[in-house]
Design an enzyme around this catalytic site. Structure first.
Site, PDB file in Angstrom:
ATOM      1  CE  LYS A 158       4.537   5.256   1.260  1.00 51.23           C
ATOM      2  NZ  LYS A 158       5.836   4.574   1.178  1.00 51.23           N
ATOM      3  N   PRO A 197       0.806  -1.209   0.000  1.00 50.69           N
ATOM      4  CG  PRO A 197      -0.314  -1.276   2.022  1.00 50.69           C
ATOM      5  CD  PRO A 197       0.659  -2.007   1.199  1.00 50.69           C
ATOM      6  CD  GLU A 198       4.176   2.682  -3.497  1.00 54.01           C
ATOM      7  OE1 GLU A 198       4.302   3.795  -4.041  1.00 54.01           O
ATOM      8  OE2 GLU A 198       4.786   1.673  -3.880  1.00 54.01           O
ATOM      9  NE  ARG A 255      13.794  -1.686   0.002  1.00 55.79           N
ATOM     10  CZ  ARG A 255      13.498  -0.987   1.086  1.00 55.79           C
ATOM     11  NH1 ARG A 255      12.843   0.132   0.977  1.00 55.79           N
ATOM     12  NH2 ARG A 255      13.853  -1.400   2.273  1.00 55.79           N
TER      13      ARG A 255
END
Length: 332
Positions: free
Chosen positions: A61, A2-3, A311
């Site tokens: 967020k 979720p952003e 990442r």
DNA sequence: AATTAGCCCTGATTGC
DNA sequence: TGCAATCAGGGCTAAT
């Protein structure tokens, strides 16, 4: 993951169905998601019992329910968190961590079915806490308030609320959110100041985009998507970018998030607070993220994947050439 | 003061 | 088959 668009969809859903409800009781099924509640799980539950939800607000967020107790139920979804509205008695989800039994509700929800708000989180990077709400003068870093560049009325508020995009009277934030900057969809975003701060950073532009103290709501996915739209490699030094280039980039961030938000708004079940951050409709619209080896939607070149902060970054080798190693400007 | 590396977590997937 | 390594990654803390 979720952003901003995904969290905003959740906020809107909660605002629709939680406003006016009373929290009857709370079960904490795993201690980790309430780890930020300093007084412990029992106090967390006790602080919520009997309170009613007045409004649901978001900043970056983070999102929180304003309670009639004057406190806030603060939530962050982390990587895998979900907030779901379910009927009481519905089978527990596998990773159900916190259950809030509700009573009452907005018009249209008064069908006599008792509901629960459930916090579900596999990896438990997210969490809940009950916090105070404190006034904040503006969105500048602590200790730098009142520069004169931003006047009080335009600086106050700026959280997304159920009643509209801005707050008028109350500019209250949970303390853990004080350091979070406004986001690109915030009408009170001070864009000129943001551009200046981005260009002042001694770091790569993607790192700067992900820094929630500069501009909030951007995560790895939307950073990559916006950089692709801007035809800019994320390793470009922020300092070397021109003002118009940064303005364009922010425009692409805004555009991609607006599109994602529009698609996330299509909810199939009225009582399902859509938190499909991972499998939302927008996934099919992604240009580069997660598309290693697949053709760039602009030029057909296979999408490249590079290591980035433990990442991955995805980009098009042709549309987004790596910056040439640059000699330190101070040495020239 | 500004910037960066490491850690927290679990489950699906991959490799040997 | 079984076990271990790898990956996903936002936010916080410690280190530089």
């Amino acid at each position: 993951m979720p952003e901003l668009p995904e969290v905003e969809v959740v906020r809107a859903g909660l605002a629709r169905w939680m406003t006016g409800t009373r929290i009857e009781s709370v079960d904490v099924l795993h201690p980790r998601p309430v780890r930020r509640h300093q007084a412990g799980a029992a106090d967390f539950a006790a602080s919520l019992a009997g309170t009613s939800v007045v409004d649901v607000v978001r900043r970056g967020k983070f999102l929180w329910c304003e309670l009639d107790s004057g406190q806030a139920l603060l939530a962050h979804l982390g990587m895998s968190g979900q907030l779901l509205l379910r009927s009481q008695g519905a089978p527990d989800e596998r990773h159900l961590r916190v259950r809030l039994r509700l009573a009452g509700g907005p018009d249209g929800a008064a069908d006599g079915v008792a509901r629960e708000l459930r916090f579900i989180d596999q990896r438990m990077f997210g969490g809940l806490a009950v916090t105070s709400l404190v006034p904040t003068p503006d969105d500048l870093p602590a200790g730098r308030g009142g520069t004169g560049a931003v006047n009080w009325t335009s600086a106050v508020g700026g959280m997304t609320r159920s009643t509209g995009m801005t707050a008028s009277s109350s500019a209250l934030l949970p303390p853990p959110v004080l350091h979070v900057a406004r986001d690109v969809l915030d009408p009170l975003l001070h864009e000129k100041a943001l551009v200046a701060r981005l260009r002042a950073r001694h770091t790569a532009i993607k790192r700067a985009l992900l820094d929630q103290t500069l501009v909030s709501g951007i995560g790895n996915i939307y950073a990559d998507e916006a950089l692709w739209r801007a035809r800019m490699h994320g390793e470009r030094p922020a300092q070397a970018l021109t003002r118009p280039a940064v303005v364009r980039l922010l425009g692409h961030v805004r555009a991609v998030m607006t599109q994602a938000l529009a698609q996330g708004g299509t909810s199939f079940d009225a009582l399902y607070v859509n938190v499909n951050g991972e499998s939302g409709y927008f996934e099919r619209s992604l240009a580069v993220y997660g598309r290693e080896g697949l053709p760039c939607r602009a030029c057909g070149t296979p999408v490249r994947r590079e290591a980035f902060m433990n990442r991955s970054s995805f980009s098009c080798p042709r549309c987004q050439p790596r910056p040439r190693p640059r000699r330190d400007a101070r040495l020239r």
